[in-house]
Motif scaffolding. Structure first.
Motif, PDB file in Angstrom:
ATOM      1  N   THR A  20       0.812  -1.155  -0.050  1.00 49.02           N
ATOM      2  CA  THR A  20      -0.128  -0.122  -0.012  1.00 49.02           C
ATOM      3  C   THR A  20       1.010   1.367  -0.021  1.00 49.02           C
ATOM      4  N   ASP A  21       0.339   2.483  -0.376  1.00 54.66           N
ATOM      5  CA  ASP A  21       1.196   3.584  -0.381  1.00 54.66           C
ATOM      6  C   ASP A  21       1.719   3.886   1.089  1.00 54.66           C
ATOM      7  N   SER A  22       1.097   3.498   2.040  1.00 55.02           N
ATOM      8  CA  SER A  22       1.595   3.862   3.469  1.00 55.02           C
ATOM      9  C   SER A  22       2.751   2.759   3.884  1.00 55.02           C
ATOM     10  N   ASP A  23       3.039   1.712   2.825  1.00 56.02           N
ATOM     11  CA  ASP A  23       4.115   0.932   3.195  1.00 56.02           C
ATOM     12  C   ASP A  23       5.408   1.221   2.581  1.00 56.02           C
ATOM     13  N   ILE A  24       5.056   2.066   1.730  1.00 59.55           N
ATOM     14  CA  ILE A  24       6.366   2.444   0.737  1.00 59.55           C
ATOM     15  C   ILE A  24       7.164   3.324   1.350  1.00 59.55           C
ATOM     16  N   ALA A  25       8.560   3.145   1.470  1.00 61.02           N
ATOM     17  CA  ALA A  25       9.550   4.086   1.956  1.00 61.02           C
ATOM     18  C   ALA A  25      10.448   4.474   1.072  1.00 61.02           C
ATOM     19  N   GLU A  26      10.653   3.673  -0.298  1.00 57.92           N
ATOM     20  CA  GLU A  26      11.488   4.319  -1.163  1.00 57.92           C
ATOM     21  C   GLU A  26      11.259   3.666  -2.333  1.00 57.92           C
ATOM     22  N   VAL A  27      11.659   4.383  -3.785  1.00 58.97           N
ATOM     23  CA  VAL A  27      11.164   4.173  -4.879  1.00 58.97           C
ATOM     24  C   VAL A  27      12.336   4.498  -5.743  1.00 58.97           C
TER      25      VAL A  27
END
Length: 176
Positions: free
Chosen positions: A27-34
């Motif tokens: 989910t978007d709240s899980d994402i820390a880096e792209v």
């Protein structure tokens, strides 16, 4: 039991329509880096630090457009392919048909603990034509799907898309 007509549509779907075509499993709240690895060598990453997104490498003369970074993250968390183009493209020859033997961009999304939500490769066939075809696949799967151009743009980001240029020039006084 009588049901609404819209329920009938759900029963008429084929296997392809029911298949999970999401590119990133978080989910978007899980994402820390792209991380964006671009074929043109202009790769970059965005990383969550405290409450803000940081650009790696850091912007020299400008700041990170936080609203754009957040929109990218939300867009990637929900990004899914459209139509199935191939169920099992694994070899270089099979990937070449879709331009994925040398993709334009590869995007990998990471959680806070450093684990990967997935890596996707994307390419365009006929970019200069009036009807280019946009293809994408998770790198751990043989499934290749199409994407509309507006969804493809979520993967085809450039570093400059995230930089707000400073405008610290002093204002000039009007001539007397």
């Amino acid at each position: 039991v009588k049901v609404d007509q819209s329920v009938k549509v759900q029963f008429g779907k084929d296997r392809s329509a029911l298949r999970d075509k999401r590119l990133f499993k978080c989910t978007d709240s899980d994402i820390a880096e792209v991380r964006f690895d671009r074929a043109d060598g202009a790769g970059f990453a965005i990383k969550k630090s405290a409450a803000d997104w940081a650009l790696l490498p850091p912007p020299g003369d400008g700041t990170v457009r936080q609203n754009v970074a957040q929109r990218i993250v939300v867009g990637l968390a929900t990004l899914a392919g459209n139509e199935v183009a191939s169920e099992s493209a694994e070899t270089t020859d099979q990937l070449a048909v879709f331009g994925l033997d040398s993709p334009e961009v590869e995007v990998e999304v990471f959680r806070q603990d450093g684990s990967s939500c997935g890596r996707a490769a994307a390419a365009i066939i006929g970019a200069d034509s009036s009807s280019p075809a946009h293809y994408v696949k998770r790198t751990d799967s043989g499934l290749v799907t199409t994407l509309p151009a507006y969804l493809y743009s979520r993967l085809d980001m450039r570093r400059d898309d995230l930089i707000a240029v400073r405008t610290d020039e002093p204002t000039k006084a009007p001539a007397p």
